[in-house]
Scaffold this active site. Sequence first.
Site, mmCIF file in Angstrom:
data_model
loop_
_atom_site.group_PDB
_atom_site.id
_atom_site.type_symbol
_atom_site.label_atom_id
_atom_site.label_comp_id
_atom_site.label_asym_id
_atom_site.label_seq_id
_atom_site.Cartn_x
_atom_site.Cartn_y
_atom_site.Cartn_z
ATOM 1 N N HIS A 54 8.155 1.860 5.251
ATOM 2 C CA HIS A 54 7.607 3.037 5.950
ATOM 3 C C HIS A 54 8.512 3.461 7.103
ATOM 4 O O HIS A 54 8.037 3.876 8.164
ATOM 5 C CB HIS A 54 6.189 2.755 6.465
ATOM 6 N N ASN A 127 -2.446 3.989 2.056
ATOM 7 C CA ASN A 127 -1.459 4.763 1.307
ATOM 8 C C ASN A 127 -2.125 5.975 0.674
ATOM 9 O O ASN A 127 -3.325 6.187 0.812
ATOM 10 C CB ASN A 127 -0.820 3.899 0.203
#
Length: 486
Positions: A54, A127
Amino acid sequence: MINTAITTASGIPVADNQNSLTAGPRGPVLLQDFHLIEKLQHFNRERIPERVVHAKGSGAYGTFTVTHDIRRYTKAELFSAIGQKTDVFVRFSTVGGERGSADTERDPRGFAVRFYTAQGNWDLVGNNTPMFFIKDGIKFPDFVHTQKRCPQTNLKSPTMMFDFWSKAPESLHQVTMLFSDRGTPDGYRHMDGFGSHTFSLINDAGERVYVKWHLKSRQGIRNLSAAEATRIAGTDPDYAQRDLFGAIAAGNFPQWDVKLQVATAAELAAWEQRTGWNPFDLTKVWPHKDFPLIPVGVMELNRNPLNYHAEVEQAALSPANIVPGMGYSPDKMLQARLFAYHDAQLYRVGTNHQHLPVNAPRCPFHNQQRDGAMAIHNGGAAQNYDTVAAAGSAPQGMGHGEPALELTGAAGRYDGRGQEDDYTQAGNLFRLMSPQAQQNLFDNLAGPLSQVSSEIIARQLAQFDQADPAYGAGVRAALKARGVVL
């Protein structure tokens, strides 16, 4: 000759590199599993200074507004009344790429929400997919290494990716989602978010229910074709960042409906008995027909950060951050993340990262932590220790006053992979797709699969066949169209 047997960094042989040490088959994970701890700690420290995963993200502030009463499930203060508002910060991200990578790469998207509640920060760190590639945190460093660059060529490697996936049937559900049209969402505003893991809620009576969180885009789902995603990666690699920032700056505030699925422990046990699916397995979903979505509220993003580094890059969220009225579950991946995320922030941002404005709670807080880097709120002359309650204390169950969680089974490393159904839900997802979406899936898979060995192709095709014969046949046809001899 190089010894290929796995050991710890101190050279101690590793007895099992596949399964975490748990109290019974369902866990939770034991802290004494040094190999798991060492593996996750080293993994968190592999990149300086960006996040290991990320790394590239976008952020914005907004509000969460309660629209429906869920107080029968939770005593959490932020759900106290219809119309109650809570400030939020959201960080969206790609997963596998570096900070300079393109926003439109085929990749899951991080969807992390911080709620600044009156009882402290609640971080829903999820997510844009309701499932994941693996079910045990001990395999997370292995999996992510396959999504990064080959240590020899420094290039992304389809061979590494599909060598891992083709030997891990548990990954097929998420692989199917990744290579579908949803693998390249059209920016961050046009995708859903999921807590993904199973969490729990506790009400005033001390009753626990298990839940899954969903955030449904009010803008509607929009995806990019593979060709369009590739084109934009070359012309505007910051496409999703530009779209989110520009929309908010123009007053076009994106919104999501916040919903949840709810089940008691008894209901989950009965469902597992009927389906054979472990409800705490992150590679599985709870079908909506079995556990319908319940509306909770609306989240709106309406303010851009003023300083990207201070407010987005240094944002440090962790799924361990829950508030009274919430709890965890025996999900092995969640248990690993409860440790790993906070540990990653300690390394990446610093010992006192919670003192930074984007991370600090917006309610009074007090502890005996002192000193270290960036000790902005260092307690002054206040007492920096708590004395022992020599006469005994009255603990209220586990953390935050939640009821005790009953555990059963002997501590050990339990591997049920050979006996678990990793194909039905992947097949169900495939069968939900339109014919055109299925063809896009075949073509998207055929691209990287055409670059790997025949052995890996055969293993992966065997997985597609078990999910649905039409799935395997479609990928075979797409491979043959690319000149691959099967």
